[in-house]
Write an enzyme that holds these catalytic residues in place. Structure first.
Site, short mmCIF file in Angstrom:
data_model
loop_
_atom_site.label_atom_id
_atom_site.label_comp_id
_atom_site.label_asym_id
_atom_site.label_seq_id
_atom_site.Cartn_x
_atom_site.Cartn_y
_atom_site.Cartn_z
N TYR A 91 -19.21 -89.50 -50.96
CA TYR A 91 -19.11 -89.33 -49.36
C TYR A 91 -18.20 -88.30 -48.79
O TYR A 91 -17.39 -88.03 -49.49
CB TYR A 91 -18.24 -90.95 -48.98
N GLY A 145 -17.86 -90.63 -22.52
CA GLY A 145 -18.49 -91.72 -22.14
C GLY A 145 -17.77 -92.42 -20.65
O GLY A 145 -18.59 -92.72 -20.04
N THR A 185 -23.72 -96.96 -37.03
CA THR A 185 -23.10 -96.97 -35.52
C THR A 185 -23.76 -95.96 -34.82
O THR A 185 -24.24 -96.36 -33.57
CB THR A 185 -21.55 -96.68 -35.29
N ASN A 191 -24.36 -92.82 -26.07
CA ASN A 191 -23.14 -92.23 -26.24
C ASN A 191 -22.23 -92.19 -27.31
O ASN A 191 -21.35 -91.66 -27.73
CB ASN A 191 -22.48 -92.05 -24.71
#
Length: 366
Positions: free
Chosen positions: A233, A82, A177, A156
């Site tokens: 998870y 990024g 996110t 990104n």
């Protein structure tokens, strides 16, 4: 994908999975060898670029008189690919808006860019937490109040969580996110992008940074409610699911934009597996040996940001939308990622979730 965000087990799995993805075990042996040598040697594909191409190289063809007219938002720009994307776009004259959770890091990046490229256009720093719907709303309100155009949106930022964590909205953190946050951000800025394209005649471009790991996701494991709140998870699986969702988002939004005759394109990219400091965290003979072997497949940050910059800025991608790129060339994604019904279903689930949260001022097109 940045290795410092991935645990040791995932690192090993990623190395071998990357080898498999490159070789595409379905190919005949001759084609398999050609594909491997092409990647390792960085031989150019149809675009004229390849795995060794850098972000600076793919943007050299861009006229400064053109790029200086552009405004871009880049999430996750304070580190890794990024930051390199931001540096290169700024060097080409693009005005940058950098949303950041840590404004101190963003300020350091801004100073470094200005020092290297004193002629760079404005760099505007605004606070955001992509895992928080409320924070995304505040960022968008702040940006829109500036009255700036918006030509490029680069989604990104990425999160890899080894243990199960939840966002303030009570969603699994990686999915919140990587996918939900970018979906909401894109929706809240989409009208501005369409308006900018209409007023300037310059095609708007949205880039979703995905990953080859989307191939790991099986259809029976891709369940919206389970991704929001997993019962069992697994960090690698959660990351892969969010990256698959990024591609499906690009496919469906592309379809909708074409139906509106909007001059805005959206594509997904796999940046490659990028070299980072994982060996600082995991010392040992096996890790060092594996890293040495894998290093032949790993990219520098400049190479890792090349596909993003190519899709965002290079004139060759004008008019291209709803595609998946790797090594600066259009390539195949998984069958699930290409499933239009699955893309539409994911869109509807996400839209319903946002509507339930009663966010004002969001227009979601069906």
């Amino acid at each position: 994908m940045d290795f410092h965000k991935v645990n040791y087990k995932a690192f090993i799995y990623t190395c071998f999975s990357t080898i498999g993805a490159i070789l595409q075990f379905k190919f005949p042996s001759c084609d398999l060898m050609k594909a491997t040598l092409k990647y390792l040697a960085g031989i150019a594909g149809p675009s004229g670029y390849g795995s060794k191409t850098t972000a600076e190289q793919v943007t050299q063809v861009c006229s400064v008189s053109f790029t200086s007219q552009l405004t871009a938002i880049i999430t996750g720009a304070t580190s890794g690919i990024g930051a390199e994307t931001a540096r290169v776009l700024a060097k080409r004259g693009v005005r940058l808006v950098i949303p950041a959770r840590d404004l101190k890091k963003a300020a350091i990046l801004k100073e470094a860019i200005k020092k290297q490229s004193p002629w760079a256009a404005d760099i505007i720093l605004l606070e955001i937490d992509l895992s928080s719907f409320a924070s995304i709303q505040r960022f968008c309100a702040q940006f829109l109040s500036l009255g700036l155009p918006l030509h490029i949106l680069i989604n990104n930022a990425g999160k890899f969580s080894q243990k199960m964590e939840f966002s303030e909205d009570k969603f699994e953190l990686s999915f919140a996110t990587n996918y939900l946050g970018h979906f909401l951000l894109t929706e809240m800025l989409l009208d501005k992008m369409v308006e900018t394209a209409e007023q300037t005649g310059i095609e708007g471009r949205i880039v979703n940074v995905s990953s080859v790991v989307h191939n790991w996701v099986k259809r029976d494991k891709f369940c919206f409610s389970q991704m929001l709140n997993p019962k069992n998870y697994n960090g690698t699986r959660a990351y892969a699911q969010s990256k698959l969702a990024n591609i499906l988002h690009a496919k469906e939004l592309s379809r909708q934009l074409k139906a509106r005759n909007a001059n805005v394109a959206i594509n997904a990219v796999h940046p490659g597996i990028v070299k980072t400091g994982i060996t600082r965290d995991h010392k040992g003979f096996i890790t060092d040996s594996l890293y040495f072997m894998a290093s032949k497949l790993l990219k520098s940050t400049s190479q890792g940001s090349a596909s993003t910059c190519y899709v965002a800025l290079n004139p060759q991608t004008r008019g291209v939308s709803g595609k998946y790129f790797a090594d600066c060339n259009e390539c195949h994604c998984s069958a699930l990622a290409n499933d239009e019904i699955e893309a539409r279903k994911l869109w509807k689930h996400t839209r319903a979730l946002i509507h339930r949260r009663s966010f004002p001022g969001i227009t979601i097109f069906s």
